[in-house]
Design an enzyme around this catalytic site. Structure first.
Site, PDB file in Angstrom:
ATOM      1  N   PHE A  13       0.834  -1.201   0.000  1.00  0.00           N
ATOM      2  CA  PHE A  13       0.000   0.000   0.000  1.00  0.00           C
ATOM      3  C   PHE A  13       0.868   1.251   0.000  1.00  0.00           C
ATOM      4  CE2 PHE A  13      -2.829  -3.173   1.774  1.00  0.00           C
ATOM      5  CZ  PHE A  13      -4.090  -2.810   1.321  1.00  0.00           C
ATOM      6  N   ASP A  14       0.392   2.272  -0.696  1.00  0.00           N
ATOM      7  CA  ASP A  14       0.847   3.627  -0.455  1.00  0.00           C
ATOM      8  C   ASP A  14       0.273   4.052   0.897  1.00  0.00           C
ATOM      9  OD1 ASP A  14       1.780   6.327  -1.039  1.00  0.00           O
ATOM     10  OD2 ASP A  14      -0.296   6.801  -1.506  1.00  0.00           O
ATOM     11  N   ALA A  15       0.752   5.177   1.450  1.00  0.00           N
ATOM     12  CA  ALA A  15       0.248   5.643   2.749  1.00  0.00           C
ATOM     13  C   ALA A  15      -0.719   6.821   2.601  1.00  0.00           C
ATOM     14  CB  ALA A  15       1.411   6.023   3.670  1.00  0.00           C
ATOM     15  N   LYS A 155       9.102   6.575  -5.411  1.00  0.00           N
ATOM     16  CA  LYS A 155       8.228   6.076  -6.476  1.00  0.00           C
ATOM     17  C   LYS A 155       8.037   7.192  -7.506  1.00  0.00           C
ATOM     18  CE  LYS A 155       5.040   5.465  -3.448  1.00  0.00           C
ATOM     19  NZ  LYS A 155       3.737   5.224  -2.765  1.00  0.00           N
TER      20      LYS A 155
END
Length: 230
Positions: A13-15, A155
């Site tokens: 997951f991204d945050a 990213k």
């Protein structure tokens, strides 16, 4: 028929705006209130004129995390006679103070624990991530937690994904899913890394011609249903 979750051994997951609200205006307003300043929407617009291009440069590998964090507060630091580093730290503290999981995040994470390995890859900053994971009770759910500031790559650079894969024991790429709200960092990054991607498209934006997610949902509740429905 097996559910989609059975396809994956890992979900990354991204945050920010994927697991957690990231309301920068509210965080800045809280921070500046502690300096007895009424930070308003015009102030925020001026801040974003500086901040947004810095984030683009950071994601493109042009500048460092430290440069981003300090440059965005140069003007205010001069006005308040403090260092940009101090203001940045105050800002991250304020963001931690107001942090909340997105709707459906807790239910989704609780349903996935024990069924699939969970990790985080974020372009956010260390000072905020660890406090936020602790405050929300998520710190034991995610391992690894890969933070661009610590790696020196953000990213969509494939290097941050490869670093995560090494910490994950080099899983088979087809057994890894990346979930994120940012088409250009999360989805493009996942595509470049050779893994499946799910775009958390909160606002129903058009898909880019050259960045194609494997799946697309508007909410974490919808992702929950996508993964677990038969």
């Amino acid at each position: 028929m097996p559910n989609l979750l059975s396809k994956y051994k890992w979900i990354l997951f991204d945050a920010d705006e994927t697991l957690f609200h990231f309301d920068a205006f509210s965080g800045l307003k809280l921070m500046f209130s502690r300096f007895d300043i009424d930070f308003n929407t015009d102030d925020f617009d001026r801040y974003q004129q500086v901040n947004k291009p810095l984030w683009v440069d950071y994601q493109n590998g042009v500048i460092t995390a430290a440069h981003l964090q300090h440059t965005r507060f140069n003007e205010w630091a001069h006005k308040l006679s403090v260092t940009p580093q101090e203001l940045n730290s105050h800002f991250l503290t304020a963001m931690a103070d107001i942090c909340q999981p997105l709707p459906g995040a807790r239910e989704l994470v609780d349903s996935l624990i024990g069924r699939v390995n969970l990790g985080i890859i974020t372009n956010g900053f260390t000072e905020l991530q660890s406090v936020r994971l602790s405050k929300t009770g998520f710190e034991h759910a995610f391992s690894p937690v890969v933070i661009s500031e610590q790696i020196g790559k953000a990213k969509p650079d494939i290097a941050i994904f490869n670093h995560a894969f090494s910490l994950m024991g080099e899983p088979e790429k087809h057994q890894v899913l990346m979930v994120g709200d940012n088409l250009h960092s999360d989805i493009l990054g996942g595509n470049k890394a050779g893994i499946d991607t799910c775009w958390l498209n909160h606002h129903g934006e058009a898909v880019s011609d050259d960045i194609a997610p494997s799946y697309q949902v508007k909410t974490l509740t919808e992702l929950h249903q996508l993964l677990l429905q038969q």
